[in-house]
Design a protein around this motif. Structure first.
Motif, mmCIF file in Angstrom:
data_model
loop_
_atom_site.group_PDB
_atom_site.id
_atom_site.type_symbol
_atom_site.label_atom_id
_atom_site.label_comp_id
_atom_site.label_asym_id
_atom_site.label_seq_id
_atom_site.Cartn_x
_atom_site.Cartn_y
_atom_site.Cartn_z
ATOM 1 N N ILE A 70 0.836 -1.200 0.000
ATOM 2 C CA ILE A 70 0.000 0.000 0.000
ATOM 3 C C ILE A 70 0.874 1.254 0.000
ATOM 4 C CG2 ILE A 70 -1.684 1.331 1.342
ATOM 5 C CD1 ILE A 70 -2.846 -1.385 2.268
ATOM 6 N N CYS A 71 1.871 1.295 0.869
ATOM 7 C CA CYS A 71 2.760 2.468 0.941
ATOM 8 C C CYS A 71 3.583 2.631 -0.335
ATOM 9 C CB CYS A 71 3.685 2.360 2.146
ATOM 10 S SG CYS A 71 2.842 2.586 3.727
ATOM 11 N N ALA A 72 3.913 1.526 -0.987
ATOM 12 C CA ALA A 72 4.748 1.589 -2.191
ATOM 13 C C ALA A 72 3.943 1.873 -3.453
ATOM 14 C CB ALA A 72 5.511 0.272 -2.351
ATOM 15 N N ASP A 73 2.614 1.826 -3.360
ATOM 16 C CA ASP A 73 1.764 2.003 -4.534
ATOM 17 C C ASP A 73 1.716 3.477 -4.939
ATOM 18 O OD1 ASP A 73 -0.190 2.075 -6.483
ATOM 19 O OD2 ASP A 73 -1.625 0.851 -5.358
ATOM 20 N N PRO A 74 2.265 3.840 -6.112
ATOM 21 C CA PRO A 74 2.290 5.246 -6.525
ATOM 22 C C PRO A 74 0.912 5.805 -6.872
ATOM 23 C CG PRO A 74 3.123 3.842 -8.279
ATOM 24 C CD PRO A 74 2.888 2.957 -7.090
ATOM 25 N N ARG A 75 -0.072 4.922 -7.055
ATOM 26 C CA ARG A 75 -1.431 5.387 -7.365
ATOM 27 C C ARG A 75 -2.184 5.853 -6.124
ATOM 28 N NH1 ARG A 75 -3.026 -0.116 -10.038
ATOM 29 N NH2 ARG A 75 -1.922 -0.640 -8.140
ATOM 30 N N ARG A 76 -1.651 5.571 -4.947
ATOM 31 C CA ARG A 76 -2.297 5.965 -3.698
ATOM 32 C C ARG A 76 -2.163 7.459 -3.472
ATOM 33 N NH1 ARG A 76 -5.425 2.395 -0.518
ATOM 34 N NH2 ARG A 76 -4.874 0.326 -1.245
ATOM 35 N N ASP A 77 -3.206 8.051 -2.892
ATOM 36 C CA ASP A 77 -3.215 9.476 -2.571
ATOM 37 C C ASP A 77 -2.407 9.709 -1.294
ATOM 38 O OD1 ASP A 77 -3.736 12.128 -2.136
ATOM 39 O OD2 ASP A 77 -5.883 11.875 -1.767
ATOM 40 N N VAL A 78 -1.226 10.319 -1.428
ATOM 41 C CA VAL A 78 -0.359 10.546 -0.273
ATOM 42 C C VAL A 78 -0.895 11.649 0.645
ATOM 43 C CG1 VAL A 78 1.711 9.721 -1.427
ATOM 44 C CG2 VAL A 78 1.134 12.142 -1.529
ATOM 45 N N LYS A 79 -1.857 12.425 0.171
ATOM 46 C CA LYS A 79 -2.396 13.529 0.961
ATOM 47 C C LYS A 79 -3.472 13.081 1.946
ATOM 48 C CE LYS A 79 -1.493 17.052 -2.518
ATOM 49 N NZ LYS A 79 -0.487 17.752 -1.761
ATOM 50 N N SER A 80 -3.961 11.850 1.790
ATOM 51 C CA SER A 80 -5.026 11.335 2.640
ATOM 52 C C SER A 80 -4.513 10.147 3.448
ATOM 53 C CB SER A 80 -6.206 10.925 1.769
ATOM 54 O OG SER A 80 -7.320 10.652 2.547
ATOM 55 N N LEU A 81 -4.659 10.221 4.767
ATOM 56 C CA LEU A 81 -4.127 9.204 5.670
ATOM 57 C C LEU A 81 -5.238 8.701 6.586
ATOM 58 C CD1 LEU A 81 -1.413 7.867 6.515
ATOM 59 C CD2 LEU A 81 -1.185 9.685 8.210
ATOM 60 N N CYS A 82 -5.469 7.403 6.578
ATOM 61 C CA CYS A 82 -6.501 6.780 7.397
ATOM 62 C C CYS A 82 -5.838 6.077 8.577
ATOM 63 C CB CYS A 82 -7.304 5.779 6.560
ATOM 64 S SG CYS A 82 -8.660 5.012 7.442
ATOM 65 N N VAL A 83 -6.204 6.477 9.791
ATOM 66 C CA VAL A 83 -5.603 5.923 11.013
ATOM 67 C C VAL A 83 -6.526 4.845 11.563
ATOM 68 C CG1 VAL A 83 -4.718 6.430 13.308
ATOM 69 C CG2 VAL A 83 -4.537 8.142 11.487
ATOM 70 N N VAL A 84 -5.979 3.652 11.781
ATOM 71 C CA VAL A 84 -6.752 2.516 12.284
ATOM 72 C C VAL A 84 -6.080 1.938 13.525
ATOM 73 C CG1 VAL A 84 -7.716 1.935 10.020
ATOM 74 C CG2 VAL A 84 -5.571 0.889 10.762
ATOM 75 N N GLU A 85 -6.841 1.129 14.242
ATOM 76 C CA GLU A 85 -6.312 0.517 15.457
ATOM 77 C C GLU A 85 -5.394 -0.661 15.160
ATOM 78 O OE1 GLU A 85 -9.506 -0.545 18.114
ATOM 79 O OE2 GLU A 85 -10.462 1.413 17.872
ATOM 80 N N ASP A 86 -5.762 -1.483 14.170
ATOM 81 C CA ASP A 86 -5.083 -2.753 13.970
ATOM 82 C C ASP A 86 -4.903 -3.064 12.484
ATOM 83 O OD1 ASP A 86 -5.498 -6.111 14.167
ATOM 84 O OD2 ASP A 86 -4.213 -5.152 15.646
ATOM 85 N N VAL A 87 -3.996 -3.967 12.183
ATOM 86 C CA VAL A 87 -3.745 -4.379 10.800
ATOM 87 C C VAL A 87 -5.016 -4.946 10.164
ATOM 88 C CG1 VAL A 87 -2.459 -6.014 9.361
ATOM 89 C CG2 VAL A 87 -1.282 -4.762 11.175
ATOM 90 N N ALA A 88 -5.819 -5.674 10.943
ATOM 91 C CA ALA A 88 -7.064 -6.242 10.416
ATOM 92 C C ALA A 88 -7.972 -5.137 9.883
ATOM 93 C CB ALA A 88 -7.781 -7.051 11.498
ATOM 94 N N ASP A 89 -7.934 -3.957 10.500
ATOM 95 C CA ASP A 89 -8.753 -2.832 10.042
ATOM 96 C C ASP A 89 -8.272 -2.333 8.674
ATOM 97 O OD1 ASP A 89 -10.079 -3.013 12.508
ATOM 98 O OD2 ASP A 89 -8.715 -1.569 13.437
ATOM 99 N N VAL A 90 -6.958 -2.308 8.467
ATOM 100 C CA VAL A 90 -6.406 -1.931 7.159
ATOM 101 C C VAL A 90 -6.921 -2.886 6.095
ATOM 102 C CG1 VAL A 90 -4.312 -1.773 5.746
ATOM 103 C CG2 VAL A 90 -4.300 -0.879 8.062
ATOM 104 N N TRP A 91 -6.815 -4.168 6.390
ATOM 105 C CA TRP A 91 -7.214 -5.173 5.417
ATOM 106 C C TRP A 91 -8.712 -5.075 5.116
ATOM 107 C CZ3 TRP A 91 -4.144 -10.121 7.243
ATOM 108 C CH2 TRP A 91 -2.782 -9.856 7.127
ATOM 109 N N ALA A 92 -9.535 -4.846 6.137
ATOM 110 C CA ALA A 92 -10.985 -4.735 5.924
ATOM 111 C C ALA A 92 -11.323 -3.512 5.079
ATOM 112 C CB ALA A 92 -11.705 -4.664 7.271
ATOM 113 N N LEU A 93 -10.736 -2.367 5.414
ATOM 114 C CA LEU A 93 -11.012 -1.143 4.655
ATOM 115 C C LEU A 93 -10.484 -1.239 3.230
ATOM 116 C CD1 LEU A 93 -10.256 1.528 7.389
ATOM 117 C CD2 LEU A 93 -12.433 1.219 6.215
ATOM 118 N N ASP A 94 -9.302 -1.800 3.073
ATOM 119 C CA ASP A 94 -8.716 -1.866 1.738
ATOM 120 C C ASP A 94 -9.436 -2.887 0.858
ATOM 121 O OD1 ASP A 94 -6.640 -0.319 0.483
ATOM 122 O OD2 ASP A 94 -5.721 -2.236 0.003
#
Length: 198
Positions: A70-94
């Motif tokens: 996700i961090c290495a993906d150049p298509r991602r919007d670097v100006k928007s940052l989503c803060v989550v509690e756990d890695v599982a939350d990243v996976w669910a949102l993504d």
């Protein structure tokens, strides 16, 4: 009675989230019945993950590369940052593919009862990322629990000194939910977050 080794495997699987003792025994029985194909593939996958799994130094996600995909993906919007509690939350949102920015994993949530203080979480690196000036919006995607909302409130206070827009996920009625089946907290949040029609 199963052998000691099979019981040990059942015990290990039973400790996984979502699996109890009965589900673990069913999984072991399936593995035993399909051992010719299933066991080598499972062992190979576990071995590969064990050797390559790392925590992303940028966001705290778990992946097989650092920085993570996700961090290495150049298509991602670097100006928007989503803060989550756990890695599982990243996976669910993504998995939903609705957020095109990047993530930041706190590694938990503030909890006085459990002795989790701000210094126990990945907050310092979050503040460093935001102070770099690249981020325009921080989305606080904490769980709708008392601890989650306490964490969101604490982060909002710490972030307000930075020139960023701070937003939070809406809470309330789930799609397809019926009022009669919802708890009072969900109903109260839905009423507080009501908006005009049209």
């Amino acid at each position: 009675m199963a052998s000691q080794e099979i019981e040990a495997l059942s015990g290990v699987l039973a400790r996984l989230p979502g699996l109890g003792p009965r589900s673990a025994r069913r999984a072991v029985l399936w593995l035993v019945k399909n051992r010719e194909q299933a066991l080598p593939a499972l062992l190979e996958a576990l071995d590969a993950v064990s050797e390559t799994l790392v925590e992303c130094e940028t966001c705290g996600n778990v992946d097989t590369s650092n920085p993570c995909g996700i961090c290495a993906d150049p298509r991602r919007d670097v100006k928007s940052l989503c803060v989550v509690e756990d890695v599982a939350d990243v996976w669910a949102l993504d998995r939903a593919r609705l957020f095109q920015g990047r993530y930041h994993v706190l590694g938990g949530r503030l909890s006085a009862l459990d002795g989790v203080a701000p210094e126990d979480l990945n907050i310092a690196t979050l503040l460093d990322r935001v102070s770099g000036g690249e981020v325009d919006e921080v989305v606080l995607a904490m769980n709708a629990t008392l601890e989650g909302q306490t964490t969101a409130h604490y982060l909002a206070e710490r972030l307000e000194v930075h020139n960023v827009r701070i937003t939070q996920l809406a809470h309330g009625l789930p799609v397809g939910g019926e009022l009669d089946y919802l708890d009072e907290g969900t109903l109260a949040q839905a009423l507080r977050a009501r908006r005009p029609v049209g």
